[in-house]
Design a protein around this motif. Structure first.
Motif, PDB file in Angstrom:
ATOM      1  N   LEU A  26      10.968  -2.067   1.671  1.00  0.00           N
ATOM      2  CA  LEU A  26      10.538  -1.823   0.301  1.00  0.00           C
ATOM      3  C   LEU A  26      10.411  -0.333  -0.009  1.00  0.00           C
ATOM      4  O   LEU A  26      10.223   0.493   0.882  1.00  0.00           O
ATOM      5  CB  LEU A  26       9.177  -2.487   0.065  1.00  0.00           C
ATOM      6  CG  LEU A  26       9.071  -3.983   0.371  1.00  0.00           C
ATOM      7  CD1 LEU A  26       7.628  -4.445   0.223  1.00  0.00           C
ATOM      8  CD2 LEU A  26       9.991  -4.780  -0.548  1.00  0.00           C
ATOM      9  N   VAL A  27      10.478  -0.005  -1.296  1.00  0.00           N
ATOM     10  CA  VAL A  27      10.114   1.338  -1.747  1.00  0.00           C
ATOM     11  C   VAL A  27       8.614   1.498  -1.511  1.00  0.00           C
ATOM     12  O   VAL A  27       7.823   0.592  -1.806  1.00  0.00           O
ATOM     13  CB  VAL A  27      10.453   1.516  -3.243  1.00  0.00           C
ATOM     14  CG1 VAL A  27       9.852   2.810  -3.786  1.00  0.00           C
ATOM     15  CG2 VAL A  27      11.963   1.507  -3.441  1.00  0.00           C
ATOM     16  N   MET A  28       8.208   2.650  -0.970  1.00  0.00           N
ATOM     17  CA  MET A  28       6.796   2.854  -0.629  1.00  0.00           C
ATOM     18  C   MET A  28       6.251   4.112  -1.283  1.00  0.00           C
ATOM     19  O   MET A  28       6.879   4.665  -2.182  1.00  0.00           O
ATOM     20  CB  MET A  28       6.644   2.889   0.894  1.00  0.00           C
ATOM     21  CG  MET A  28       7.062   1.574   1.552  1.00  0.00           C
ATOM     22  SD  MET A  28       7.090   1.650   3.341  1.00  0.00           S
ATOM     23  CE  MET A  28       8.816   1.292   3.671  1.00  0.00           C
ATOM     24  N   GLY A  29       5.081   4.549  -0.854  1.00  0.00           N
ATOM     25  CA  GLY A  29       4.446   5.701  -1.483  1.00  0.00           C
ATOM     26  C   GLY A  29       5.308   6.953  -1.424  1.00  0.00           C
ATOM     27  O   GLY A  29       5.622   7.572  -2.455  1.00  0.00           O
ATOM     28  N   GLY A  74       0.852  -1.182   0.000  1.00  0.00           N
ATOM     29  CA  GLY A  74       0.000   0.000   0.000  1.00  0.00           C
ATOM     30  C   GLY A  74       0.885   1.228   0.000  1.00  0.00           C
ATOM     31  O   GLY A  74       2.008   1.190  -0.502  1.00  0.00           O
ATOM     32  N   ASN A  75       0.403   2.326   0.568  1.00  0.00           N
ATOM     33  CA  ASN A  75       1.271   3.493   0.689  1.00  0.00           C
ATOM     34  C   ASN A  75       2.470   3.161   1.575  1.00  0.00           C
ATOM     35  O   ASN A  75       3.568   3.663   1.392  1.00  0.00           O
ATOM     36  CB  ASN A  75       0.499   4.679   1.262  1.00  0.00           C
ATOM     37  CG  ASN A  75       1.240   5.983   1.073  1.00  0.00           C
ATOM     38  OD1 ASN A  75       1.722   6.292  -0.008  1.00  0.00           O
ATOM     39  ND2 ASN A  75       1.344   6.764   2.141  1.00  0.00           N
ATOM     40  N   GLY A  76       2.245   2.265   2.538  1.00  0.00           N
ATOM     41  CA  GLY A  76       3.311   1.617   3.280  1.00  0.00           C
ATOM     42  C   GLY A  76       3.323   0.156   2.870  1.00  0.00           C
ATOM     43  O   GLY A  76       2.257  -0.432   2.688  1.00  0.00           O
ATOM     44  N   GLY A 113      -3.858  -2.332  -0.405  1.00  0.00           N
ATOM     45  CA  GLY A 113      -4.493  -1.640  -1.531  1.00  0.00           C
ATOM     46  C   GLY A 113      -3.865  -1.938  -2.870  1.00  0.00           C
ATOM     47  O   GLY A 113      -4.565  -2.193  -3.864  1.00  0.00           O
ATOM     48  N   ILE A 114      -2.534  -1.931  -2.948  1.00  0.00           N
ATOM     49  CA  ILE A 114      -1.843  -2.248  -4.200  1.00  0.00           C
ATOM     50  C   ILE A 114      -1.868  -3.751  -4.452  1.00  0.00           C
ATOM     51  O   ILE A 114      -2.153  -4.208  -5.567  1.00  0.00           O
ATOM     52  CB  ILE A 114      -0.392  -1.730  -4.162  1.00  0.00           C
ATOM     53  CG1 ILE A 114      -0.370  -0.206  -4.096  1.00  0.00           C
ATOM     54  CG2 ILE A 114       0.395  -2.230  -5.373  1.00  0.00           C
ATOM     55  CD1 ILE A 114       1.016   0.387  -3.889  1.00  0.00           C
ATOM     56  N   GLY A 115      -1.576  -4.531  -3.430  1.00  0.00           N
ATOM     57  CA  GLY A 115      -1.531  -5.982  -3.582  1.00  0.00           C
ATOM     58  C   GLY A 115      -2.854  -6.572  -4.032  1.00  0.00           C
ATOM     59  O   GLY A 115      -2.889  -7.531  -4.816  1.00  0.00           O
ATOM     60  N   ASP A 157       0.523   7.613  -5.686  1.00  0.00           N
ATOM     61  CA  ASP A 157      -0.607   6.724  -5.904  1.00  0.00           C
ATOM     62  C   ASP A 157      -0.308   5.773  -7.061  1.00  0.00           C
ATOM     63  O   ASP A 157      -0.091   6.221  -8.195  1.00  0.00           O
ATOM     64  CB  ASP A 157      -1.865   7.549  -6.202  1.00  0.00           C
ATOM     65  CG  ASP A 157      -3.138   6.712  -6.177  1.00  0.00           C
ATOM     66  OD1 ASP A 157      -3.179   5.648  -6.834  1.00  0.00           O
ATOM     67  OD2 ASP A 157      -4.105   7.118  -5.513  1.00  0.00           O
ATOM     68  N   MET A 158      -0.309   4.465  -6.779  1.00  0.00           N
ATOM     69  CA  MET A 158       0.030   3.488  -7.805  1.00  0.00           C
ATOM     70  C   MET A 158      -0.947   3.521  -8.974  1.00  0.00           C
ATOM     71  O   MET A 158      -0.562   3.266 -10.127  1.00  0.00           O
ATOM     72  CB  MET A 158       0.083   2.081  -7.194  1.00  0.00           C
ATOM     73  CG  MET A 158       0.509   0.991  -8.163  1.00  0.00           C
ATOM     74  SD  MET A 158       2.152   1.273  -8.885  1.00  0.00           S
ATOM     75  CE  MET A 158       3.211   0.833  -7.505  1.00  0.00           C
TER      76      MET A 158
END
Length: 390
Positions: free
Chosen positions: A228-231, A202-204, A323-325, A275-276
């Protein structure tokens, strides 16, 4: 049991009333911009609200939550309160809230300066506005405290671990624990029988290696900045970069903190957004920065999955959540294509539908299992609360 779940952030209070029997949310909402011009948006069985109000502190925010729940005729039905707490320090499991717990949370403010004071204040406000209700603290770090010492120690003098508690704690533990249980159910097994890699994106974002239902490694560290790289967070970088920026540009600690926590990650790499969804669309339209951010995010995630896999004897499933996953088909596809060394092959049709029509599975039959599992941290907080107060 009906449990009020509170997530008190530095400038917000997120809440939900969860029925642990039906596992459904009866009411939910968010009070934000605390300390500036407060805004509340909430929904419930009687009606919804959406307005600005004077909210100088968390006390006014929790009072507004209590007022809304009373209007929804829910106050008298709530039997306990569960709090999400970012950093648990010494705590290895959820705990009943006592003054000792509140005092300890305040004592580790340096571990999470924006969150720990807000969590402690939220507990005190809940005591005031919901008198007599038992409260439980559910810690993001607790699930990761089963990591072996070789996984949680940093390569700095051991004395800093002994006297200051500097070690890898890990975060998103509530989410990793929840999806571990759900993934085991999907496979028809108990968590104690499974080995998973869980990717909360997600953003994190963070990845964890789960062995027999317990975390044995995770990507986040002493703070949620690591990994990881995050938002807007950089994730793992060479610490000497900060020394360099200090010497060349005179950046002080506060400026460096803002740089790595608020200006980096997907936002910093793309120069466009954290935002992805925005970045995926922009990359498809030829935006160079968006494509760079997407490539780096997916590569770092792939590399972390490959590395953390070495903590496990096997992988029963790679689990995408957050959210991204749960929603980014592009990220899942890119990562799985990068994981061919581990045998992963994505099923395009299953992935396109986020695994919703294939029993959560998005990998091809006969290849290592990858799945999408929706997280529900609020439900797990409610269930932990019920277990401790009954």
């Amino acid at each position: 049991m009906r449990v009020l779940v509170l997530n008190c952030g530095s400038s917000s209070v997120k809440f939900a009333v969860i029925d642990t029997q039906t596992k459904e949310s009866i009411s939910s909402g968010l009070v934000e911009n605390i300390g500036v011009n407060g805004h509340v948006k909430a929904k419930g069985p009687v009606g919804n609200i959406d307005f600005n109000f004077d909210c100088p502190t968390h006390a006014e925010a929790v009072a507004e939550v209590q007022k809304f729940l009373a209007e929804q005729k829910l106050t008298d039905t709530i039997e306990a309160i569960g709090h999400r707490v970012v950093h648990g320090g010494k705590y290895v499991k959820s705990e009943r809230v006592t003054q000792e717990v509140i005092d300890y949370i305040r004592s580790i403010t340096l571990f999470a300066p924006l969150h720990e004071p807000a969590h402690a204040t939220g507990m005190e406000c809940a005591t005031k506005f919901f008198p007599g209700l038992p409260q439980v603290a559910v810690f993001d770090t607790a699930f990761h405290q089963t990591m072996p010492q070789k996984a949680y120690l940093y390569g700095i003098p051991y004395e800093y671990y002994e006297k200051d508690g500097i070690r890898r704690y890990g975060f998103h533990g509530t989410s990793h624990r929840f999806v571990t249980g759900e993934a085991a159910k999907i496979l028809g097994k108990k968590p104690e029988e499974c080995c998973f890699i869980t990717a909360h994106l997600g953003n994190g974002s963070s990845c964890s290696a789960i062995l027999n239902g317990q975390c044995v490694d995770t990507t986040m560290g002493f703070t949620p900045l690591d990994g990881l790289v995050m938002g807007t967070r950089c994730g793992s970088i060479d610490p000497a970069i900060l020394f360099y920026l200090n010497k060349k540009y005179g950046y002080n600690v506060d400026r460096l903190d803002k740089l790595v926590n608020k200006e980096s990650g997907l936002l910093g790499l793309s120069g466009l957004s954290n935002d992805m969804r925005t970045l995926t669309q922009a990359a498809s339209e030829g935006h160079k920065g968006a494509q760079i951010a997407l490539d780096v995010f997916c590569y770092r995630l792939t590399r972390s999955i490959g590395g953390i896999a070495m903590a496990l004897p096997r992988i029963d499933a790679l689990v995408f959540t957050g959210g991204i996953g749960e929603n980014s088909r592009v990220v899942r596809k890119t990562v799985m294509e990068n994981l061919t060394l581990l045998g992963y092959q994505i099923d395009e049709a299953r992935n396109e539908k986020n695994g919703k029509e294939s029993g959560h599975i998005i990998s091809k039959d006969g290849t290592p299992t990858a799945m999408v599992v929706a997280t529900n941290e609020e439900l797990l907080i409610a269930l932990d609360t019920e277990a401790l107060v009954k």
